[in-house]
Structures are given as C-alpha cells and as structure tokens.
Design a protein around this motif. Structure first.
Motif, mmCIF file in Angstrom:
data_model
loop_
_atom_site.group_PDB
_atom_site.id
_atom_site.type_symbol
_atom_site.label_atom_id
_atom_site.label_comp_id
_atom_site.label_asym_id
_atom_site.label_seq_id
_atom_site.Cartn_x
_atom_site.Cartn_y
_atom_site.Cartn_z
ATOM 1 N N GLY A 14 0.987 -1.258 0.144
ATOM 2 C CA GLY A 14 -0.156 -0.046 0.062
ATOM 3 C C GLY A 14 0.815 1.125 0.017
ATOM 4 N N ILE A 15 2.170 1.235 -0.160
ATOM 5 C CA ILE A 15 2.754 2.291 0.058
ATOM 6 C C ILE A 15 2.586 3.437 -1.134
ATOM 7 C CG2 ILE A 15 5.264 3.435 -0.754
ATOM 8 C CD1 ILE A 15 6.311 0.761 0.905
ATOM 9 N N CYS A 16 2.323 2.840 -2.550
ATOM 10 C CA CYS A 16 1.750 3.493 -3.770
ATOM 11 C C CYS A 16 0.414 4.274 -3.424
ATOM 12 C CB CYS A 16 1.615 2.637 -4.738
ATOM 13 S SG CYS A 16 0.380 1.085 -4.773
ATOM 14 N N ALA A 50 6.285 6.490 -6.021
ATOM 15 C CA ALA A 50 5.363 5.302 -5.827
ATOM 16 C C ALA A 50 6.313 4.005 -6.461
ATOM 17 C CB ALA A 50 4.059 5.216 -6.310
ATOM 18 N N ALA A 51 6.555 4.024 -7.722
ATOM 19 C CA ALA A 51 7.059 3.009 -8.190
ATOM 20 C C ALA A 51 8.659 2.795 -7.800
ATOM 21 C CB ALA A 51 7.108 3.203 -10.032
ATOM 22 N N ALA A 52 9.235 3.962 -7.210
ATOM 23 C CA ALA A 52 10.540 3.520 -6.822
ATOM 24 C C ALA A 52 10.432 3.136 -5.552
ATOM 25 C CB ALA A 52 11.201 5.120 -6.901
ATOM 26 N N GLN A 53 9.533 3.302 -4.698
ATOM 27 C CA GLN A 53 9.236 2.744 -3.475
ATOM 28 C C GLN A 53 8.662 1.461 -3.097
ATOM 29 O OE1 GLN A 53 8.750 5.727 -0.456
ATOM 30 N NE2 GLN A 53 9.391 7.440 -1.758
ATOM 31 N N CYS A 54 8.178 1.026 -4.289
ATOM 32 C CA CYS A 54 7.452 -0.516 -4.067
ATOM 33 C C CYS A 54 8.418 -1.253 -3.858
ATOM 34 C CB CYS A 54 6.756 -0.683 -5.501
ATOM 35 S SG CYS A 54 6.033 -2.275 -5.437
#
Length: 62
Positions: A14-16, A50-54
């Motif tokens: 759910g980070i994104c 969001a993509a970088a932190q997934c």
C-alpha cells in the motif's frame, strides 16, 4: 504516462496508495490497481516515487 501493477508481484503493502491515492487504490483483496489509464501530468512525480518505493517492484511506467 501510464502505470501498470503486476498482480503476481504486488503484495499489497500500500505504499503507492499512500503516496498517490489519486492514481492507486487497494482492491477488496488487498492488492493495488491503477485507477487511471493515462496518468494526469500533476501526478506523474508521485507515481514515479510510488514505483521507486514499491518493495516488490510491481509498478512499471510507460
């Protein structure tokens, strides 16, 4: 810009959704889906973050 979430890789962290709830949402099963086929320009930076932190690297951008 477009975003895609790989259903096989997503684990529902759910980070994104936290970083960009305007574009990403969790399904009833707890996995992420993309709300918009084409990402509005004002959300591109948040979608990239969001993509970088997934943690599962489930989000691809195109």
């Amino acid at each position: 810009m477009k975003a895609d979430v790989d259903d096989d890789r997503c684990r529902g962290h759910g980070i994104c959704c936290t970083l960009c709830p305007e574009v990403f949402e969790l399904t009833g099963d707890g996995y992420t889906v993309v709300r918009e086929a084409e990402i509005p320009a004002e959300f591109e930076q948040a979608v990239r973050a969001a993509a970088a932190q997934c943690p599962e690297r489930a989000i691809t951008l195109g």
